[in-house]
Design a protein around this motif. Structure first.
Motif, PDB file in Angstrom:
ATOM      1  N   PHE A   1       6.804  -3.345  16.442  1.00  0.00           N
ATOM      2  CA  PHE A   1       5.527  -3.584  17.096  1.00  0.00           C
ATOM      3  C   PHE A   1       4.407  -2.763  16.447  1.00  0.00           C
ATOM      4  O   PHE A   1       3.284  -3.238  16.268  1.00  0.00           O
ATOM      5  N   ILE A   2       4.715  -1.511  16.081  1.00  0.00           N
ATOM      6  CA  ILE A   2       3.722  -0.666  15.414  1.00  0.00           C
ATOM      7  C   ILE A   2       3.321  -1.272  14.079  1.00  0.00           C
ATOM      8  O   ILE A   2       2.132  -1.338  13.732  1.00  0.00           O
ATOM      9  N   ALA A   3       4.312  -1.736  13.311  1.00  0.00           N
ATOM     10  CA  ALA A   3       4.015  -2.321  12.006  1.00  0.00           C
ATOM     11  C   ALA A   3       3.174  -3.582  12.145  1.00  0.00           C
ATOM     12  O   ALA A   3       2.248  -3.822  11.358  1.00  0.00           O
ATOM     13  N   GLU A   4       3.457  -4.395  13.142  1.00  0.00           N
ATOM     14  CA  GLU A   4       2.692  -5.618  13.334  1.00  0.00           C
ATOM     15  C   GLU A   4       1.243  -5.319  13.696  1.00  0.00           C
ATOM     16  O   GLU A   4       0.315  -5.979  13.212  1.00  0.00           O
ATOM     17  N   MET A   5       1.007  -4.291  14.510  1.00  0.00           N
ATOM     18  CA  MET A   5      -0.361  -3.945  14.869  1.00  0.00           C
ATOM     19  C   MET A   5      -1.133  -3.439  13.653  1.00  0.00           C
ATOM     20  O   MET A   5      -2.305  -3.766  13.468  1.00  0.00           O
ATOM     21  N   ILE A   6      -0.481  -2.629  12.798  1.00  0.00           N
ATOM     22  CA  ILE A   6      -1.167  -2.115  11.613  1.00  0.00           C
ATOM     23  C   ILE A   6      -1.450  -3.231  10.628  1.00  0.00           C
ATOM     24  O   ILE A   6      -2.553  -3.327  10.061  1.00  0.00           O
ATOM     25  N   VAL A   7      -0.476  -4.108  10.398  1.00  0.00           N
ATOM     26  CA  VAL A   7      -0.683  -5.217   9.470  1.00  0.00           C
ATOM     27  C   VAL A   7      -1.751  -6.157  10.001  1.00  0.00           C
ATOM     28  O   VAL A   7      -2.587  -6.678   9.247  1.00  0.00           O
TER      29      VAL A   7
ATOM     30  N   ARG B   1       7.784   0.475   3.435  1.00  0.00           N
ATOM     31  CA  ARG B   1       7.189  -0.812   3.038  1.00  0.00           C
ATOM     32  C   ARG B   1       5.785  -0.951   3.606  1.00  0.00           C
ATOM     33  O   ARG B   1       4.885  -1.490   2.954  1.00  0.00           O
ATOM     34  N   LEU B   2       5.598  -0.463   4.828  1.00  0.00           N
ATOM     35  CA  LEU B   2       4.291  -0.564   5.469  1.00  0.00           C
ATOM     36  C   LEU B   2       3.244   0.252   4.710  1.00  0.00           C
ATOM     37  O   LEU B   2       2.123  -0.200   4.470  1.00  0.00           O
ATOM     38  N   ALA B   3       3.608   1.482   4.307  1.00  0.00           N
ATOM     39  CA  ALA B   3       2.660   2.343   3.603  1.00  0.00           C
ATOM     40  C   ALA B   3       2.324   1.774   2.230  1.00  0.00           C
ATOM     41  O   ALA B   3       1.158   1.757   1.820  1.00  0.00           O
ATOM     42  N   LYS B   4       3.310   1.305   1.496  1.00  0.00           N
ATOM     43  CA  LYS B   4       3.055   0.816   0.146  1.00  0.00           C
ATOM     44  C   LYS B   4       2.301  -0.510   0.144  1.00  0.00           C
ATOM     45  O   LYS B   4       1.523  -0.786  -0.784  1.00  0.00           O
ATOM     46  N   SER B   5       2.508  -1.344   1.138  1.00  0.00           N
ATOM     47  CA  SER B   5       1.874  -2.658   1.146  1.00  0.00           C
ATOM     48  C   SER B   5       0.441  -2.620   1.656  1.00  0.00           C
ATOM     49  O   SER B   5      -0.418  -3.370   1.191  1.00  0.00           O
ATOM     50  N   THR B   6       0.153  -1.742   2.614  1.00  0.00           N
ATOM     51  CA  THR B   6      -1.184  -1.688   3.199  1.00  0.00           C
ATOM     52  C   THR B   6      -2.048  -0.580   2.604  1.00  0.00           C
ATOM     53  O   THR B   6      -3.274  -0.621   2.758  1.00  0.00           O
ATOM     54  N   GLY B   7      -1.444   0.427   1.979  1.00  0.00           N
ATOM     55  CA  GLY B   7      -2.207   1.554   1.462  1.00  0.00           C
ATOM     56  C   GLY B   7      -2.547   2.608   2.489  1.00  0.00           C
ATOM     57  O   GLY B   7      -3.280   3.549   2.178  1.00  0.00           O
ATOM     58  N   VAL B   8      -2.023   2.493   3.704  1.00  0.00           N
ATOM     59  CA  VAL B   8      -2.295   3.481   4.736  1.00  0.00           C
ATOM     60  C   VAL B   8      -1.334   4.655   4.557  1.00  0.00           C
ATOM     61  O   VAL B   8      -0.154   4.476   4.252  1.00  0.00           O
TER      62      VAL B   8
ATOM     63  N   ILE C   1       6.457  -5.744  -0.734  1.00  0.00           N
ATOM     64  CA  ILE C   1       5.419  -4.730  -0.944  1.00  0.00           C
ATOM     65  C   ILE C   1       4.396  -5.248  -1.944  1.00  0.00           C
ATOM     66  O   ILE C   1       4.730  -5.836  -2.956  1.00  0.00           O
ATOM     67  N   ASP C   2       3.147  -5.004  -1.640  1.00  0.00           N
ATOM     68  CA  ASP C   2       2.057  -5.416  -2.527  1.00  0.00           C
ATOM     69  C   ASP C   2       1.085  -4.261  -2.641  1.00  0.00           C
ATOM     70  O   ASP C   2       0.601  -3.742  -1.639  1.00  0.00           O
ATOM     71  N   ASP C   3       0.812  -3.808  -3.876  1.00  0.00           N
ATOM     72  CA  ASP C   3      -0.086  -2.687  -4.056  1.00  0.00           C
ATOM     73  C   ASP C   3      -1.539  -3.152  -4.029  1.00  0.00           C
ATOM     74  O   ASP C   3      -1.821  -4.354  -4.062  1.00  0.00           O
ATOM     75  N   PRO C   4      -2.500  -2.218  -3.965  1.00  0.00           N
ATOM     76  CA  PRO C   4      -3.908  -2.616  -3.861  1.00  0.00           C
ATOM     77  C   PRO C   4      -4.418  -3.411  -5.045  1.00  0.00           C
ATOM     78  O   PRO C   4      -5.428  -4.089  -4.937  1.00  0.00           O
ATOM     79  N   TYR C   5      -3.730  -3.355  -6.194  1.00  0.00           N
ATOM     80  CA  TYR C   5      -4.199  -4.054  -7.383  1.00  0.00           C
ATOM     81  C   TYR C   5      -3.436  -5.348  -7.644  1.00  0.00           C
ATOM     82  O   TYR C   5      -3.663  -6.012  -8.639  1.00  0.00           O
TER      83      TYR C   5
ATOM     84  N   GLY D   1      -1.443   5.421   0.814  1.00  0.00           N
ATOM     85  CA  GLY D   1      -0.173   4.711   0.711  1.00  0.00           C
ATOM     86  C   GLY D   1       1.032   5.608   0.581  1.00  0.00           C
ATOM     87  O   GLY D   1       2.115   5.127   0.239  1.00  0.00           O
ATOM     88  N   SER D   2       0.889   6.893   0.857  1.00  0.00           N
ATOM     89  CA  SER D   2       2.008   7.827   0.737  1.00  0.00           C
ATOM     90  C   SER D   2       2.743   7.945   2.060  1.00  0.00           C
ATOM     91  O   SER D   2       2.181   7.740   3.139  1.00  0.00           O
ATOM     92  N   LEU D   3       4.020   8.296   1.969  1.00  0.00           N
ATOM     93  CA  LEU D   3       4.870   8.509   3.139  1.00  0.00           C
ATOM     94  C   LEU D   3       5.361   9.946   3.090  1.00  0.00           C
ATOM     95  O   LEU D   3       6.064  10.342   2.150  1.00  0.00           O
TER      96      LEU D   3
END
Length: 626
Positions: free
Chosen positions: A199-205, A272-279, A47-51, A110-112
């Motif tokens: 597959f969904i995570a790969e498309m978003i990333v 992990r997807l939400a926290k890393s991408t901010g979506v 996970i990587d945050d926006p900062y 980035g919230s779930l």
């Protein structure tokens, strides 16, 4: 997997092979995705945050984080105003202030979020409306030769991406049909039918990369260049998953969709997807027979927000058009907020039929059919507190003679709708024991108008409906005696076992709501006195009544239930009549008789009520007051 449905909703972009490998997100702030066949050792791996703070393996000063968020040293970081929401870059959902309040001032990037509710209550409808409203904030960038930006684009400070609505229960045509019925025609609302989370995570990333791997320069059958569709693959600002029980991932193994392992691993990947991408990601969750979200309890601990959409149903099973959105958990706001919606079933209504219309004034909705100009028998208004919001509800009671004509006690009925049956039995027992008001051989019916359920304890401020005890008691006594309840008076208070009126939280907030709704009097439990009140206290035997003028409304504070009943009715209850002297032989005299005299009396009166073991009906038992 989702069985090849991914190409339907995303403009013909299909997957590579039968299944995509599980993505593990890079720890650098470039958000590049890498692939491995091994499972991650933690839910937060990569996970990587926006900062760019996560992954540095060292603590970061909170002051430095505030500076990067845009706060100055003199800014108020504790407030909940619009300034804080702008610094947090929250998504303010248009045309729906109710859900914004429940989220705590908008949707946190980035919230779930997990949304649960009974089948058919409107979970998919609410999220489809929310997705359509957020998609209105997304404006596709203009290409070369498309002219200057209009005023809408220049005033769009949020600069949001498109919204993805991913369904594992419907195809795109069915989702589009529901959207058309709701009046949603937004071009930036993208539909996808898929159940493979990898597959969904790969498309978003991949949408965060400059050149996604699934884009190419080859021409399709229509002669269009694949790279030209890159504009429609911008970074999404919101992803809706409907529902999590239909999703599967590689880490879930061979377990079926909806199983404990699959649900836990899919939620972990979305986390992990939400926290890393901010979506922001919103998950729809099924519920069990008890009303809890299906799956492991760990899921509710992993997500940031847990919301429940409650459909109001009466004891007879009839459904109401009122919906309650409650926050059971919220890391970014108060968990006491409640959103109120009304189901609009008219096909010709504005915005389409079947929409969930936000209700900014629930009190007016529940009292819309009340005859506030007439004093009515068996009708009282209670001041409730749903979360942090005061609401006025109408309580109706009907007391009638039992079907057998009052000759037996076994057939007396106690029917409730909106309150618990145990609370009703407690109030009836207190009225009989402490106030001398008996409901013997009477059928009792209690109903909360509008389908409101006052017997659920959702939050720390809720008392499971006990705050409506006073209104229920006054409505019961009014229907029994035929004395109407004052239409200009509202009631709030809990009835104790000793016949006292016990205090409830937020009396001032409830009193202000009663004044806003046009009531001139409110009966409340006693509270400590203060300066600035014009009051008149009348002491009574066993209690007191304290009348105060508070903020333009007369507050009548009663210490006992009997005082509160007299204050709420148009006239006081009749005096307790003196007990008539019995002409029957007392028990002492009867015990003093010899055995021979008792046998002789029984022989002289064969077939008496005592021999038949029947109750002796006394006229005193038919009186209201013992």
């Amino acid at each position: 997997g989702g069985g090849g449905g991914g190409g339907i909703g995303m403009g013909g972009i299909g997957r590579k092979g039968s299944s995509a490998p599980r993505p593990v997100f890079s720890k650098s702030n470039t958000r590049q995705s890498s692939f491995t066949s091994s499972s991650s050792s933690s839910w937060l791996d990569g996970i990587d945050d926006p900062y760019g703070h996560i992954g540095n393996n060292e603590p970061i000063s909170m002051a430095d984080i505030f500076k990067e968020m845009g706060f100055d040293d003199n800014d108020d970081k504790t407030g909940d105003g619009a300034y804080r929401g702008q610094r947090e870059k929250r998504i303010i959902i248009p045309m729906d202030e109710e859900i914004n309040n429940v989220f705590g001032g908008g949707l946190m990037p980035g919230s779930l979020t997990l949304l649960g509710g009974d089948p058919g209550v409107g979970k998919s409808t609410l999220l489809l409306q929310m997705a359509g409203n957020v998609a209105k904030l997304s404006i596709p960038p203009r290409g070369i030769g498309m002219g200057m930006a209009d005023d809408k684009e220049q005033n769009n400070n949020q600069n949001l991406g498109p919204v993805w609505y991913i369904s594992g229960e419907e195809n795109t045509m069915q989702v589009a049909s529901r959207a058309s019925r709701l009046g949603i025609y937004e071009s930036e609302l993208l539909l996808l039918c898929e159940t493979d989370v990898d597959f969904i995570a790969e498309m978003i990333v991949s949408s965060y990369e400059e050149d996604p791997p699934w884009m190419n320069d080859e021409e399709n059958e229509d002669g269009d260049i694949g790279r030209g569709r890159l504009q429609r693959r911008r970074k999404p600002c919101l992803v809706v998953i409907d529902s999590i029980q239909t999703m599967v991932c590689e880490a879930g193994g061979s377990s079926a969709a909806g199983g404990i392992t699959q649900v836990r691993e899919c939620v972990a990947l979305f986390l992990r997807l939400a926290k890393s991408t901010g979506v922001s990601i919103v998950l729809v969750g099924h519920v069990t027979k008890t009303g809890d979200v299906a799956g492991p309890r760990t899921v509710e601990h992993m997500v940031d927000c847990v919301l429940y959409l409650e459909g109001v149903r009466g004891s007879s099973g009839t459904a109401s058009n009122v919906r309650m959105l409650r926050a059971a958990k919220n890391r970014f706001g108060s968990s006491e907020e409640v959103g109120v919606y009304e189901m609009n079933g008219s096909p010709t209504a504005a915005g389409g039929g079947g929409r969930l219309v936000p209700v900014s004034d629930p009190s007016s909705l529940f009292l819309s059919m009340r005859l506030d100009t007439e004093d009515s028998e068996g009708c009282a208004v209670s001041l409730m507190l749903e979360g942090l919001r005061p609401i006025t509800v109408e309580v109706q009671a009907l007391v009638s003679i039992s079907a057998d004509g009052g000759r037996g006690s076994s057939s007396s009925r106690r029917t409730v709708d909106g309150i618990s049956n145990s609370r009703l039995l407690l109030i009836l027992a207190v009225l009989q024991k402490r106030c001398g008001i008996s409901f013997f051989r009477r059928d009792v019916f209690v109903n909360v108008v509008g389908g409101m359920q006052l017997n659920r304890n959702w939050s720390s401020t809720s008392q499971g409906g006990s705050e409506a005890d006073l209104a229920v008691a006054i409505a019961l006594v009014s229907s029994l005696t035929g004395i109407p309840v004052r239409s200009d008076t509202a009631f709030v208070g809990e009835v104790g076992l000793l016949g006292e009126i016990r205090t409830v939280p937020s009396i001032d907030k409830r009193r202000n709501e009663a004044r806003r709704m046009g009531f001139s009097r409110v009966v409340t439990p006693p509270s400590g006195g203060g300066s600035g009140y014009s009051n008149k206290r009348r002491r009574r035997e066993g209690g007191f009544i304290d009348e105060r003028n508070v903020g333009g409304i007369t507050s009548i504070q009663c210490s006992t239930l009997l005082d509160a009943i007299n204050a709420g009715l148009v006239s006081n209850l009749p005096k307790k009549p003196a007990r008539r002297k019995s002409t029957q032989t007392s028990y002492v005299e009867r015990d003093a008789l010899s055995g021979l005299e008792k046998d002789l009396r029984r022989k002289q009166t064969p077939g008496s009520l005592e021999d038949l073991q029947l109750d002796i009906i006394d006229d005193d038992e038919d009186l209201i007051f013992e």
